[in-house]
Design a protein around this motif. Structure first.
Motif, PDB file in Angstrom:
ATOM      1  N   PRO A 122       0.808  -1.228   0.000  1.00 45.09           N
ATOM      2  CA  PRO A 122       0.000   0.000   0.000  1.00 45.09           C
ATOM      3  C   PRO A 122       0.835   1.270   0.000  1.00 45.09           C
ATOM      4  O   PRO A 122       0.322   2.344  -0.300  1.00 45.09           O
ATOM      5  CB  PRO A 122      -0.832  -0.116   1.292  1.00 45.09           C
ATOM      6  CG  PRO A 122      -0.099  -1.093   2.147  1.00 45.09           C
ATOM      7  CD  PRO A 122       0.606  -2.036   1.218  1.00 45.09           C
ATOM      8  N   SER A 123       2.114   1.141   0.304  1.00 43.75           N
ATOM      9  CA  SER A 123       3.009   2.305   0.304  1.00 43.75           C
ATOM     10  C   SER A 123       4.278   1.952  -0.479  1.00 43.75           C
ATOM     11  O   SER A 123       5.266   1.500   0.097  1.00 43.75           O
ATOM     12  CB  SER A 123       3.370   2.703   1.749  1.00 43.75           C
ATOM     13  OG  SER A 123       4.246   3.801   1.764  1.00 43.75           O
ATOM     14  N   PRO A 124       4.280   2.153  -1.811  1.00 44.79           N
ATOM     15  CA  PRO A 124       5.442   1.752  -2.621  1.00 44.79           C
ATOM     16  C   PRO A 124       6.703   2.573  -2.350  1.00 44.79           C
ATOM     17  O   PRO A 124       7.788   2.181  -2.755  1.00 44.79           O
ATOM     18  CB  PRO A 124       4.959   1.961  -4.062  1.00 44.79           C
ATOM     19  CG  PRO A 124       3.475   1.983  -3.985  1.00 44.79           C
ATOM     20  CD  PRO A 124       3.156   2.583  -2.658  1.00 44.79           C
ATOM     21  N   TYR A 125       6.563   3.733  -1.714  1.00 45.39           N
ATOM     22  CA  TYR A 125       7.698   4.518  -1.257  1.00 45.39           C
ATOM     23  C   TYR A 125       7.546   4.753   0.247  1.00 45.39           C
ATOM     24  O   TYR A 125       6.455   4.655   0.800  1.00 45.39           O
ATOM     25  CB  TYR A 125       7.769   5.870  -1.975  1.00 45.39           C
ATOM     26  CG  TYR A 125       8.323   5.797  -3.373  1.00 45.39           C
ATOM     27  CD1 TYR A 125       9.698   5.893  -3.607  1.00 45.39           C
ATOM     28  CD2 TYR A 125       7.482   5.653  -4.480  1.00 45.39           C
ATOM     29  CE1 TYR A 125      10.215   5.824  -4.893  1.00 45.39           C
ATOM     30  CE2 TYR A 125       7.991   5.591  -5.765  1.00 45.39           C
ATOM     31  CZ  TYR A 125       9.364   5.679  -5.967  1.00 45.39           C
ATOM     32  OH  TYR A 125       9.864   5.603  -7.245  1.00 45.39           O
ATOM     33  N   GLY A 126       8.644   5.076   0.920  1.00 46.11           N
ATOM     34  CA  GLY A 126       8.604   5.411   2.342  1.00 46.11           C
ATOM     35  C   GLY A 126       8.214   4.257   3.237  1.00 46.11           C
ATOM     36  O   GLY A 126       7.586   4.461   4.275  1.00 46.11           O
ATOM     37  N   CYS A 162      16.755   8.752   1.654  1.00 45.96           N
ATOM     38  CA  CYS A 162      16.364   7.530   0.941  1.00 45.96           C
ATOM     39  C   CYS A 162      14.846   7.528   0.795  1.00 45.96           C
ATOM     40  O   CYS A 162      14.127   7.467   1.795  1.00 45.96           O
ATOM     41  CB  CYS A 162      16.833   6.298   1.722  1.00 45.96           C
ATOM     42  SG  CYS A 162      16.269   4.738   1.008  1.00 45.96           S
ATOM     43  N   VAL A 163      14.349   7.581  -0.435  1.00 43.94           N
ATOM     44  CA  VAL A 163      12.907   7.749  -0.638  1.00 43.94           C
ATOM     45  C   VAL A 163      12.104   6.488  -0.357  1.00 43.94           C
ATOM     46  O   VAL A 163      10.880   6.552  -0.229  1.00 43.94           O
ATOM     47  CB  VAL A 163      12.580   8.269  -2.060  1.00 43.94           C
ATOM     48  CG1 VAL A 163      13.207   9.623  -2.302  1.00 43.94           C
ATOM     49  CG2 VAL A 163      13.010   7.255  -3.121  1.00 43.94           C
ATOM     50  N   ILE A 164      12.777   5.315  -0.258  1.00 43.80           N
ATOM     51  CA  ILE A 164      12.005   4.117   0.085  1.00 43.80           C
ATOM     52  C   ILE A 164      12.019   3.854   1.595  1.00 43.80           C
ATOM     53  O   ILE A 164      11.393   2.911   2.063  1.00 43.80           O
ATOM     54  CB  ILE A 164      12.479   2.861  -0.682  1.00 43.80           C
ATOM     55  CG1 ILE A 164      13.902   2.463  -0.294  1.00 43.80           C
ATOM     56  CG2 ILE A 164      12.321   3.067  -2.193  1.00 43.80           C
ATOM     57  CD1 ILE A 164      14.333   1.116  -0.862  1.00 43.80           C
ATOM     58  N   ALA A 165      12.718   4.698   2.344  1.00 42.54           N
ATOM     59  CA  ALA A 165      12.767   4.541   3.800  1.00 42.54           C
ATOM     60  C   ALA A 165      11.668   5.364   4.469  1.00 42.54           C
ATOM     61  O   ALA A 165      11.231   6.400   3.939  1.00 42.54           O
ATOM     62  CB  ALA A 165      14.128   4.969   4.332  1.00 42.54           C
ATOM     63  N   GLU A 166      11.234   4.900   5.648  1.00 45.48           N
ATOM     64  CA  GLU A 166      10.254   5.658   6.423  1.00 45.48           C
ATOM     65  C   GLU A 166      10.827   7.030   6.787  1.00 45.48           C
ATOM     66  O   GLU A 166      12.049   7.186   6.955  1.00 45.48           O
ATOM     67  CB  GLU A 166       9.877   4.900   7.692  1.00 45.48           C
ATOM     68  CG  GLU A 166       9.009   3.673   7.459  1.00 45.48           C
ATOM     69  CD  GLU A 166       8.287   3.238   8.728  1.00 45.48           C
ATOM     70  OE1 GLU A 166       8.013   4.102   9.585  1.00 45.48           O
ATOM     71  OE2 GLU A 166       8.000   2.038   8.858  1.00 45.48           O
ATOM     72  N   PHE A 210       3.994  -1.994   6.478  1.00 43.13           N
ATOM     73  CA  PHE A 210       2.765  -1.727   5.726  1.00 43.13           C
ATOM     74  C   PHE A 210       2.146  -3.004   5.158  1.00 43.13           C
ATOM     75  O   PHE A 210       0.929  -3.126   5.075  1.00 43.13           O
ATOM     76  CB  PHE A 210       3.044  -0.737   4.589  1.00 43.13           C
ATOM     77  CG  PHE A 210       3.445   0.623   5.054  1.00 43.13           C
ATOM     78  CD1 PHE A 210       2.501   1.599   5.326  1.00 43.13           C
ATOM     79  CD2 PHE A 210       4.790   0.927   5.250  1.00 43.13           C
ATOM     80  CE1 PHE A 210       2.879   2.857   5.768  1.00 43.13           C
ATOM     81  CE2 PHE A 210       5.178   2.182   5.687  1.00 43.13           C
ATOM     82  CZ  PHE A 210       4.217   3.151   5.958  1.00 43.13           C
ATOM     83  N   LEU A 211       3.002  -3.955   4.747  1.00 45.56           N
ATOM     84  CA  LEU A 211       2.492  -5.188   4.130  1.00 45.56           C
ATOM     85  C   LEU A 211       2.515  -6.363   5.100  1.00 45.56           C
ATOM     86  O   LEU A 211       2.104  -7.471   4.751  1.00 45.56           O
ATOM     87  CB  LEU A 211       3.316  -5.512   2.875  1.00 45.56           C
ATOM     88  CG  LEU A 211       2.645  -6.388   1.812  1.00 45.56           C
ATOM     89  CD1 LEU A 211       1.313  -5.814   1.371  1.00 45.56           C
ATOM     90  CD2 LEU A 211       3.560  -6.579   0.618  1.00 45.56           C
ATOM     91  N   LEU A 212       2.941  -6.119   6.326  1.00 48.07           N
ATOM     92  CA  LEU A 212       3.040  -7.198   7.314  1.00 48.07           C
ATOM     93  C   LEU A 212       1.693  -7.890   7.567  1.00 48.07           C
ATOM     94  O   LEU A 212       1.644  -9.123   7.665  1.00 48.07           O
ATOM     95  CB  LEU A 212       3.621  -6.645   8.611  1.00 48.07           C
ATOM     96  CG  LEU A 212       4.418  -7.610   9.483  1.00 48.07           C
ATOM     97  CD1 LEU A 212       5.439  -8.383   8.687  1.00 48.07           C
ATOM     98  CD2 LEU A 212       5.097  -6.848  10.621  1.00 48.07           C
ATOM     99  N   PHE A 361       9.278  -5.298  -0.947  1.00 48.95           N
ATOM    100  CA  PHE A 361      10.435  -4.467  -1.302  1.00 48.95           C
ATOM    101  C   PHE A 361      10.181  -3.690  -2.602  1.00 48.95           C
ATOM    102  O   PHE A 361      10.899  -3.867  -3.582  1.00 48.95           O
ATOM    103  CB  PHE A 361      11.683  -5.338  -1.466  1.00 48.95           C
ATOM    104  CG  PHE A 361      11.866  -6.369  -0.369  1.00 48.95           C
ATOM    105  CD1 PHE A 361      12.515  -6.048   0.805  1.00 48.95           C
ATOM    106  CD2 PHE A 361      11.372  -7.665  -0.519  1.00 48.95           C
ATOM    107  CE1 PHE A 361      12.692  -6.997   1.815  1.00 48.95           C
ATOM    108  CE2 PHE A 361      11.534  -8.618   0.481  1.00 48.95           C
ATOM    109  CZ  PHE A 361      12.194  -8.269   1.654  1.00 48.95           C
ATOM    110  N   PRO A 362       9.161  -2.823  -2.656  1.00 45.57           N
ATOM    111  CA  PRO A 362       8.901  -2.058  -3.880  1.00 45.57           C
ATOM    112  C   PRO A 362      10.112  -1.261  -4.350  1.00 45.57           C
ATOM    113  O   PRO A 362      10.963  -0.870  -3.544  1.00 45.57           O
ATOM    114  CB  PRO A 362       7.761  -1.114  -3.467  1.00 45.57           C
ATOM    115  CG  PRO A 362       7.074  -1.803  -2.335  1.00 45.57           C
ATOM    116  CD  PRO A 362       8.166  -2.527  -1.601  1.00 45.57           C
TER     117      PRO A 362
END
Length: 376
Positions: A122-126, A162-166, A210-212, A361-362
Motif C-alpha cells: 500500500p506504500s510503494p515509497y517510504g 532515501c525515498v524508500i525509507a520511512e 505496511f504489508l506485514l 520491497f517495492p
C-alpha cells in the motif's frame, strides 16, 4: 562481428531478467542492461564481455515504454539500492510475478500457475523501517561519504535521503550526517522498532510494516487450509509467526538458535496472553526430529523462514524423512527458495499447491514469497 568493451549499439529489450536487468540481443548474443523496460529500443555502451553474454550501460532511450515513469530519487541509477524506480508500479508487480514463475519453472519444472499474482504494497515509497548506511573516505573530494554502495562499483554513494525509507529513518540519517562516524568503513544501522514487540538490537524483523498484515494473512490462510493441530515455527526469531498464528492451532513451538531472540519471543508471547506455545533455544537440525515425534508430525505444519541462503541440506533431508502434513515456506530470496522447493518436491514427497508473492520491497528486485506444501 564480436562485441568489444566500449562498443555502442542499439538494442530492443526482450525481457527483464531475475535481478532487474533488461535482456537484449545483438546477433543472438545476449546483452544485459539495467534501468530499461520490456519493448524499449535503447542505445547502450558495452562495459563487459563474457563468453556467453555481455553487460552494458544505458546511454539513451530511443523508444520508451508506456510503463516508464520518472524516478522519485535523485540518486537512482547510481545508488545500488533500487532497480525499478523507472518502472510503473503495476508493471513492477507483473515483472516480479513473471520472474518468479520463470525461475521456478526453470529450476524445478514447477507449473507457472502455482505462482499467484504479487500482492502490492500500500506504500510503494517510504516503507523501509531499517536501512544500513556505510561510510567511506572520498579521497578526491577530501570528505566522508555516507550512504549506500553504488550499483556499478564498490564505492559509497553519498546520500542525504532515501525515498524508500520511512520518514523517521531519514531523520536518523540526517543525525548520522550531522555527527558522522570518526572514519570510513563503519556501517550504521538505522531502524524504526515495531510497536509492542520486544526486539534485541541485532534481531531480525520484517522491514516493511505496511504489508506485514498481508504476510500474516497469507500464512494463516495456508495454515488453516492444512487443517493441522500443531505448528513448528523454525528460525522463529522473536516469535513473530508463532505468536501471530497461535489462535489457528492447538499448540505451537518456536525454535531459534539465538538465545536473546528466544527470551524476547517469550516476553512477546507473555505480553499478549499467548499460552499455547513454547520457545526453544536450539539448532533446528538438532531438535527437529524429536520435536516432530513429540507433536505427531502428521498433525503438524512446519513454518520455515530461513536466512537468504535458504535451508541447509540436513533440514531438507529431515523434513523429507519425517514428512509433516504441511510445510509453509517463507522466503525473501526466490532463487534459494526454488532450489529448496525442488528438493522437497523430489519423488513426490511433498506437493506444492501455491506460491504467494508479496511486494515487501517495492522499487527493488527483491520480493517475499510464501509457499504451501503438503505431504503426499
Amino acid at each position: 562481428m564480436a562485441l568489444q568493451t566500449g562498443d555502442k549499439i542499439t538494442l530492443t529489450i526482450e525481457d527483464i531478467a531475475f535481478g532487474g536487468e533488461g535482456v537484449g540481443r545483438k546477433e543472438d548474443f545476449v546483452v544485459f542492461v539495467p534501468f530499461v523496460l520490456l519493448g524499449e529500443t535503447v542505445e547502450v555502451e558495452i562495459t563487459e564481455v563474457k563468453k556467453n553474454f555481455a553487460r552494458a550501460k544505458l546511454l539513451r532511450v530511443e523508444k520508451a515504454s508506456p510503463e516508464r515513469v520518472e524516478p522519485q530519487c535523485v540518486y537512482f541509477g547510481k545508488c545500488g539500492g533500487c532497480q525499478y524506480q523507472h518502472m510503473d508500479y503495476a508493471e513492477q508487480l507483473r515483472v516480479k510475478q513473471k520472474q518468479i514463475a520463470d525461475l521456478f519453472e526453470r529450476v524445478g519444472k514447477i507449473p507457472r500457475d502455482v505462482v499467484r499474482p504479487v500482492i502490492p504494497c500500500p506504500s510503494p515509497y517510504g516503507y523501509r523501517n531499517r536501512i544500513m548506511v556505510r561510510s567511506q573516505w572520498n579521497k578526491p573530494e577530501q570528505k566522508l561519504n555516507i550512504g549506500f554502495i553504488r550499483g556499478d562499483c564498490g564505492l559509497v554513494e553519498d546520500i542525504e535521503k532515501c525515498v524508500i525509507a520511512e520518514p523517521a529513518i531519514n531523520e536518523q540519517l540526517l543525525q548520522v550526517r550531522a555527527h558522522p562516524p570518526p572514519k570510513g568503513g563503519i556501517k550504521v544501522v538505522l531502524r524504526v522498532l515495531p510497536e509492542d514487540w520486544e526486539l534485541p538490537p541485532d534481531s531480525f524483523f520484517q522491514n516493511n510494516f505496511f504489508l506485514l498484515p498481508k504476510l500474516v494473512e497469507t500464512a494463516r490462510a495456508f495454515l488453516q487450509a492444512g487443517q493441522v493441530k500443531h505448528l513448528a515455527d523454525l528460525y522463529c526469531g522473536v516469535g513473530f509467526f508463532g505468536i501471530e498464528l497461535a489462535n489457528s492451532v492447538e499448540s505451537f513451538t518456536g525454535v531459534e538458535y539465538d538465545r536473546r531472540a528466544i527470551q524476547a519471543a517469550q516476553k512477546n508471547a507473555s505480553s499478549r496472553g499467548i499460552t499455547n506455545g513454547q520457545f526453544i533455544a536450539a539448532k533446528v537440525e538438532e531438535i527437529l526430529p524429536e520435536l516432530l515425534q513429540k507433536i505427531r508430525g502428521q498433525e503438524t505444519a512446519v513454518l520455515i523462514d530461513p536466512p537468504r541462503k535458504g535451508c541447509g541440506p540436513e533440514i531438507l533431508k529431515l523434513l523429507r524423512e519425517t514428512r509433516p502434513r504441511q510445510i509453509i515456506y517463507v522466503s525473501c530470496h526466490p532463487a534459494t527458495m526454488a532450489r529448496d522447493l525442488n528438493i522437497l518436491r523430489a519423488e513426490n514427497v511433498f506437493n506444492l499447491l501455491h506460491v504467494q508473492p508479496l511486494d515487501m520491497f517495492p522499487q527493488t528486485q527483491h520480493v517475499e514469497c510464501v509457499a504451501d506444501l503438503r505431504a503426499e
